[in-house]
Design a protein around this motif. Structure first.
Motif, PDB file in Angstrom:
ATOM      1  N   ALA A  49       0.848  -1.193   0.000  1.00 17.68           N
ATOM      2  CA  ALA A  49       0.000   0.000   0.000  1.00 17.68           C
ATOM      3  C   ALA A  49       0.879   1.237   0.000  1.00 17.68           C
ATOM      4  O   ALA A  49       2.017   1.198   0.469  1.00 17.68           O
ATOM      5  CB  ALA A  49      -0.914   0.025   1.222  1.00 17.68           C
ATOM      6  N   THR A  57      -4.357   7.136  -2.176  1.00 20.82           N
ATOM      7  CA  THR A  57      -3.882   5.787  -1.850  1.00 20.82           C
ATOM      8  C   THR A  57      -3.911   4.880  -3.075  1.00 20.82           C
ATOM      9  O   THR A  57      -4.648   5.127  -4.038  1.00 20.82           O
ATOM     10  CB  THR A  57      -4.725   5.161  -0.738  1.00 20.82           C
ATOM     11  OG1 THR A  57      -6.091   5.088  -1.170  1.00 20.82           O
ATOM     12  CG2 THR A  57      -4.644   5.969   0.536  1.00 20.82           C
ATOM     13  N   TYR A  59      -3.344   0.436  -4.015  1.00 26.22           N
ATOM     14  CA  TYR A  59      -3.113  -0.913  -3.518  1.00 26.22           C
ATOM     15  C   TYR A  59      -2.983  -1.888  -4.676  1.00 26.22           C
ATOM     16  O   TYR A  59      -3.637  -1.718  -5.706  1.00 26.22           O
ATOM     17  CB  TYR A  59      -4.286  -1.367  -2.654  1.00 26.22           C
ATOM     18  CG  TYR A  59      -4.687  -0.422  -1.560  1.00 26.22           C
ATOM     19  CD1 TYR A  59      -5.633   0.567  -1.787  1.00 26.22           C
ATOM     20  CD2 TYR A  59      -4.124  -0.510  -0.292  1.00 26.22           C
ATOM     21  CE1 TYR A  59      -6.009   1.449  -0.792  1.00 26.22           C
ATOM     22  CE2 TYR A  59      -4.500   0.359   0.719  1.00 26.22           C
ATOM     23  CZ  TYR A  59      -5.443   1.342   0.462  1.00 26.22           C
ATOM     24  OH  TYR A  59      -5.808   2.209   1.452  1.00 26.22           O
ATOM     25  N   LYS A  64      -6.427  -5.175  -2.200  1.00 24.66           N
ATOM     26  CA  LYS A  64      -7.444  -4.155  -2.420  1.00 24.66           C
ATOM     27  C   LYS A  64      -8.779  -4.601  -1.838  1.00 24.66           C
ATOM     28  O   LYS A  64      -9.212  -5.736  -2.044  1.00 24.66           O
ATOM     29  CB  LYS A  64      -7.577  -3.873  -3.916  1.00 24.66           C
ATOM     30  CG  LYS A  64      -8.382  -2.637  -4.258  1.00 24.66           C
ATOM     31  CD  LYS A  64      -8.409  -2.405  -5.761  1.00 24.66           C
ATOM     32  CE  LYS A  64      -7.031  -2.134  -6.303  1.00 24.66           C
ATOM     33  NZ  LYS A  64      -7.025  -1.870  -7.758  1.00 24.66           N
ATOM     34  N   THR A  68      -6.292  -1.020   4.326  1.00 22.05           N
ATOM     35  CA  THR A  68      -6.451   0.424   4.205  1.00 22.05           C
ATOM     36  C   THR A  68      -5.262   1.124   4.840  1.00 22.05           C
ATOM     37  O   THR A  68      -4.969   0.897   6.021  1.00 22.05           O
ATOM     38  CB  THR A  68      -7.736   0.904   4.886  1.00 22.05           C
ATOM     39  OG1 THR A  68      -8.864   0.229   4.322  1.00 22.05           O
ATOM     40  CG2 THR A  68      -7.915   2.404   4.694  1.00 22.05           C
ATOM     41  N   SER A  70      -3.460   4.729   6.001  1.00 19.44           N
ATOM     42  CA  SER A  70      -3.825   6.090   6.369  1.00 19.44           C
ATOM     43  C   SER A  70      -2.613   6.773   6.992  1.00 19.44           C
ATOM     44  O   SER A  70      -1.706   6.107   7.481  1.00 19.44           O
ATOM     45  CB  SER A  70      -5.000   6.094   7.344  1.00 19.44           C
ATOM     46  OG  SER A  70      -4.668   5.400   8.533  1.00 19.44           O
ATOM     47  N   GLN A  81      -4.526  -0.769   8.234  1.00 15.53           N
ATOM     48  CA  GLN A  81      -5.606  -1.602   8.759  1.00 15.53           C
ATOM     49  C   GLN A  81      -5.765  -2.801   7.828  1.00 15.53           C
ATOM     50  O   GLN A  81      -6.008  -2.619   6.626  1.00 15.53           O
ATOM     51  CB  GLN A  81      -6.904  -0.811   8.839  1.00 15.53           C
ATOM     52  CG  GLN A  81      -8.093  -1.616   9.333  1.00 15.53           C
ATOM     53  CD  GLN A  81      -7.951  -2.063  10.772  1.00 15.53           C
ATOM     54  OE1 GLN A  81      -7.533  -1.291  11.625  1.00 15.53           O
ATOM     55  NE2 GLN A  81      -8.286  -3.318  11.054  1.00 15.53           N
TER      56      GLN A  81
END
Length: 123
Positions: A49, A57, A59, A64, A68, A70, A81
């Motif tokens: 990522a 973002t 992936y 995907k 996630t 961040s 995450q």
């Protein structure tokens, strides 16, 4: 000197979740594109990522919809995450910082690396 320290790895059953964190020190996080990579024994380091300076973002298809990324510029931290984990997600996960491209997906594009945190997913 920029330092990256990962945390949050561990052992989880398939279908479970983990949240990895990367603490950045030495310079403001805003200066970097931040990425996560993973490496399983006997395999090459694999892109997981990336989050750009502006928050965009990207992936690979393998994660995907499940992972996630961040960034929290105020806390100089990046998070990953990971949901619906699979045994094939088992690897050493690395946080990395890049000073160049807006979206960097190759290890060679990154300038700084953490030591890694182990993620093991049991079936």
């Amino acid at each position: 000197q920029v330092q990256l320290v990962e945390s949050g790895g561990g052992l989880v059953q398939a279908g479970g979740s983990l949240r990895l964190s990367c603490a950045v020190s030495g310079r403001t996080l805003r200066a970097y594109v931040m990425g996560w990579f993973r490496q399983a024994p006997g395999s090459e380091r694999e892109f997981v990522a990336v989050v750009s300076r502006s928050g965009n973002t990207y992936y690979p298809d393998s994660v995907k919809g499940r992972f996630t990324i961040s960034r929290d510029n105020a806390k100089n931290a990046v998070h990953l995450q990971m949901n619906s984990l699979k045994p094939e997600d088992t690897a050493l996960y690395y946080c990395a910082a890049a000073t160049g491209l807006a979206i960097a997906t190759a290890p060679k594009d990154y300038d700084y690396w953490g030591q890694g945190t182990q993620v093991t997913v049991s079936s």
